[in-house]
Scaffold this active site. Sequence first.
Site, PDB file in Angstrom:
ATOM      1  N   ARG A  49       0.842  -1.203   0.000  1.00 29.31           N
ATOM      2  CA  ARG A  49       0.000   0.000   0.000  1.00 29.31           C
ATOM      3  C   ARG A  49       0.875   1.251   0.000  1.00 29.31           C
ATOM      4  O   ARG A  49       1.585   1.515   0.966  1.00 29.31           O
ATOM      5  CB  ARG A  49      -0.936  -0.004   1.219  1.00 29.31           C
ATOM      6  CG  ARG A  49      -2.014  -1.059   1.150  1.00 29.31           C
ATOM      7  CD  ARG A  49      -2.890  -1.060   2.383  1.00 29.31           C
ATOM      8  NE  ARG A  49      -2.140  -1.466   3.570  1.00 29.31           N
ATOM      9  CZ  ARG A  49      -2.685  -1.606   4.783  1.00 29.31           C
ATOM     10  NH1 ARG A  49      -3.960  -1.337   4.978  1.00 29.31           N
ATOM     11  NH2 ARG A  49      -1.945  -1.991   5.794  1.00 29.31           N
ATOM     12  N   ASP A  51       1.679   5.376  -0.160  1.00 28.16           N
ATOM     13  CA  ASP A  51       1.120   6.589   0.435  1.00 28.16           C
ATOM     14  C   ASP A  51       0.787   7.629  -0.627  1.00 28.16           C
ATOM     15  O   ASP A  51       1.123   7.480  -1.803  1.00 28.16           O
ATOM     16  CB  ASP A  51       2.126   7.207   1.415  1.00 28.16           C
ATOM     17  CG  ASP A  51       2.314   6.364   2.659  1.00 28.16           C
ATOM     18  OD1 ASP A  51       1.374   5.648   3.035  1.00 28.16           O
ATOM     19  OD2 ASP A  51       3.407   6.421   3.253  1.00 28.16           O
ATOM     20  N   TYR A 109      12.038  -0.928  -3.907  1.00 31.15           N
ATOM     21  CA  TYR A 109      11.656   0.467  -4.086  1.00 31.15           C
ATOM     22  C   TYR A 109      12.860   1.235  -4.635  1.00 31.15           C
ATOM     23  O   TYR A 109      14.008   0.927  -4.303  1.00 31.15           O
ATOM     24  CB  TYR A 109      11.227   1.110  -2.769  1.00 31.15           C
ATOM     25  CG  TYR A 109       9.811   0.805  -2.342  1.00 31.15           C
ATOM     26  CD1 TYR A 109       8.768   1.690  -2.636  1.00 31.15           C
ATOM     27  CD2 TYR A 109       9.507  -0.361  -1.641  1.00 31.15           C
ATOM     28  CE1 TYR A 109       7.476   1.422  -2.224  1.00 31.15           C
ATOM     29  CE2 TYR A 109       8.206  -0.640  -1.232  1.00 31.15           C
ATOM     30  CZ  TYR A 109       7.195   0.256  -1.534  1.00 31.15           C
ATOM     31  OH  TYR A 109       5.914  -0.017  -1.140  1.00 31.15           O
ATOM     32  N   ARG A 196      11.400   6.727   2.968  1.00 34.93           N
ATOM     33  CA  ARG A 196      11.490   8.187   2.977  1.00 34.93           C
ATOM     34  C   ARG A 196      12.290   8.680   4.185  1.00 34.93           C
ATOM     35  O   ARG A 196      13.006   9.689   4.102  1.00 34.93           O
ATOM     36  CB  ARG A 196      10.106   8.797   2.931  1.00 34.93           C
ATOM     37  CG  ARG A 196       9.394   8.583   1.590  1.00 34.93           C
ATOM     38  CD  ARG A 196       7.923   8.877   1.679  1.00 34.93           C
ATOM     39  NE  ARG A 196       7.686  10.249   2.120  1.00 34.93           N
ATOM     40  CZ  ARG A 196       6.483  10.694   2.495  1.00 34.93           C
ATOM     41  NH1 ARG A 196       5.439   9.871   2.508  1.00 34.93           N
ATOM     42  NH2 ARG A 196       6.329  11.951   2.869  1.00 34.93           N
TER      43      ARG A 196
END
Length: 264
Positions: A49, A51, A109, A196
């Site tokens: 999921r 953001d 990622y 992040r």
Amino acid sequence: MRVAIGVEYAGNAYEGWQTQPHGRTVQNALERALETIAGEPVKLTCAGRTDTGVHATAQVAHFDTTAHRPLEAWVRGANSHLPASIGVLWAVEVSDDFHARFSATSRRYRYVLLNRRVRPGLLEGRVGWTHGPLNVAAMNEAAQCLLGEHDFTSFRAAQCQAKSPVRLIHSVSVMQSGDMVVFDFHANAFLHHMIRNLVGSLVYIGKGRCPVAWMAKLLAARQRSLAAPTFAPDGLYLCGVEYPGRWPLPCGGRIIAPPQLLVT
């Protein structure tokens, strides 16, 4: 039957993946399109999921349906009812024991950071940005302490709902290509805002605000308040999900598609 699909999307047009009452999410848009093809309600489950503002080049999801359609109908049919910022790439029929999230063995990622004096125009919303010079070699050296299994509490969002902060990092690298600095992470799974937060702290090191050894100290401290602020979502892409080979998924289950974005 159960159908697995591959999806790419530009996340800056949506308030994340997960369905919301207002409907401005990737999941909402996909479910509306698939329901038009199926002629019945569709509920999607995804591999990861994302953001608000986070993109995907290799998201995987599954849904159950009683509607029998050619597999190409789930691709071209759904795309004809989707906004331009979301695309279904492929669809395959899978057995009921396949689960887009729980069957995945690892995820990848990539964070793409534009490092130049002026902000992005052409790639606005698609890359992160910082204007000061960066020591990329120091950032890559600092990132290597993340390899292996660790408690990542220092890089976990306060609202993270994961039962454990422990994750296994298979590989991590920071490299430069022209004005772009590219961060690649491969792990069994990630915590909320983990990447992040890692990028934010690595940028501090790259700017010389903290030494290379600071990264290992943050990891050992297990205290979020000591690390750098959460970096912008703009440059973050879910770009790989890997599964065991027993399902008829593309590339034998190694679904990897890192974004290029002018990176040579």
